[in-house]
Design an enzyme around this catalytic site. Sequence first.
Site, PDB file in Angstrom:
ATOM      1  N   GLU A  32       0.899  -1.143  -0.176  1.00 57.64           N
ATOM      2  CA  GLU A  32       0.139  -0.026  -0.013  1.00 57.64           C
ATOM      3  C   GLU A  32       0.965   1.277   0.034  1.00 57.64           C
ATOM      4  O   GLU A  32       1.913   1.504   0.958  1.00 57.64           O
ATOM      5  CB  GLU A  32      -0.966  -0.014   1.300  1.00 57.64           C
ATOM      6  N   ASP A  82      -4.207   9.923  10.031  1.00 63.30           N
ATOM      7  CA  ASP A  82      -2.948   9.514  10.463  1.00 63.30           C
ATOM      8  C   ASP A  82      -2.491  10.196  11.931  1.00 63.30           C
ATOM      9  O   ASP A  82      -2.444  11.210  12.094  1.00 63.30           O
ATOM     10  CB  ASP A  82      -1.989   9.730   9.250  1.00 63.30           C
TER      11      ASP A  82
END
Lengths: 396, 261
Positions: free
Chosen positions: B49, B60
Amino acid sequence: MLKYYKFPDVKGYFGKYGGKFVPETLISPLMELEEYYKKLKTNISFLKELEKLNTEYSGRPTPLTFASNLTKHYKGGKIYLKREDLCHTGAHKINNAIGQILVAKRMGKDRIIAETGAGQHGVAVATVCAKFRLHCLIFMGEEDVKRQRPNVLRMKMLGAEVIEVTSGTKTLKDAANEAIRDWVSNIENTHYIIGSVVGPHPYPMMVRDFQSIIGIETKKQINKTEGKNPDKIIACVGGGSNAIGIFYPFIEDDVELIGVEAAGKGLEFKENCATLTLGKDGIFHGMRSYLLQNEFGQVEEVYSISAGLDYPGVGPEHSYLKDEKIVSYFSVTDEEALEAAKMLSKAEGIIPALESAHAIAYLEYIMPKTKKDEIIILNLSGRGDKDMETYKNLFV
Amino acid sequence: MSVIKNQIKAINDKGDKALSIFLTSGFPNKKNFTELALNIFNAGADILEIGIPFSDPIADGSVIQKSSQLALKNGINISATFEYVQEIRKFSAKPILLMGYANPILAYGIERFAKDSYYSGVNGLIIPDIPVNEQKVFYKNHFNNLDIISLIAPTTPVNRIEMIDEKSSGFVYCVSINGITGINFDKEINENYLKTIKNTITKNKTLVGFGISSPNDAKKVLPYCDGIIVGSVIIKSLLKEKPPYQKTLNLVSELKNSLIN
């Protein structure tokens, strides 16, 4: 003139703008908030509690002041000032903070988070959290903590925890990023009080509704004093909450609505935060709206002398109102805003916030074109005490 | 059938679970990223990924934020990422996903992005800030050749999980805990949620991610899913070492070994 305006639609869109562009974890909580809020909108006990706090705690209704000297100075139409500077904590931000704390309380949330740039929204949230005895965390960029020391102290005195954000550009946008990250991680017990008409649906709608008290009062007041609606309404636009607040109740009327953005040092990239003037369609902080970004879609630091306008995004409803030409948007520079602050202080005995000074500066452009029988209302969104460090160079 | 789903199925058929490894595009070193990616595959990753860096990555944690900032500083953008994928494709046929936030893709042009993804050999796409309700408007019909991987979270109700399973392709990305990437696994994972994943998601394969940093963490979720996604701990490890990144590659191997029956 518009006949019928009903936005956002059921999906939370204002035309193509708005929406819920957030990680999946936040989708259900946002839907829950929306459901709750929809019910509260017509709940009598909620509305009574809101009105009582607005009256007894915040000091509403705020006056509509005829600016006689300013009017004489420009030799054009009559200028009125909507005095949000006289609200408790010194700006319109408290209107939203009160509304949202009542929603949070009824949802059973006991932990409140918020982002702040200049600290005005942070102070408003810290204030209502003290009043309602809820745990309060304010996210503020490291740069802003340094620049806005008096407001940091106010928040601390009110019992809030101020979290210095050191990621990214260390300013408002990163404070909002951190607040979103905190919210995702503490979703069960936390309500996020967003400070402007930005973010994912239902925030732009909910914050607009709470700020609309400004326009509702204004409409009553001007019709009582002058027996008619104003011809023009002017407000500054950062995220756009004070502007939507005063515009919204007039949106279906024949009134010229004008939003004024910060052109900072000029209209070069990164030298300003004139999002509607220079931005492009973007997706940021949970919404689709105009956004100041580079060619690769990265959001870089923006600039304004006024920390409250220093934001790369703007409320999605403003993006729609711009595209549909329902509101006109302009921008003025730091220098023009400073001159305007000086002028209003001397002419009317009112020291405006630097943000509001941008709206005042626009009078220079619009007043020469007005006739004597026209009425111009300017939303004076906040007072200038917090800006004295910047203003002192104007008179020493 | 999708390349990604096939790959996971082949692994599951052997009685093993799949390992997807996240790398930030062009990080830590612009020059040898392709080599790093291939070594990650060789060390045991079944799927790669690649994260397109963004200035404001709200899903994140601090580790991936840092890697994004460094990548941006090094001039990494979407075009550079497609070039990496093309390079990797010369040597490996394993599935490659792109993970990116909506705004850089919007700026690149959605249709152009879809085309370039396909032609450079990307198999699927994860955009964390395009939840299923917004997908129709955002993706339009441009992404028919790619898997659109949607996410679910512990806050997602069962009927919505069913809807997401229906709309997703390749696999469903199951976020382990309410939080951001790199979150500490100290918070106990909700077992009911894991059971819901196992029982509700029928059309797609299921990969669990967020906070998995060791074989021990993996053990907690494996009975309920078809594989795992590991990101922050890899980035953290890369931040600490220099090429050839042997410790990081060892970690990938350890993780893969723990997934083999």
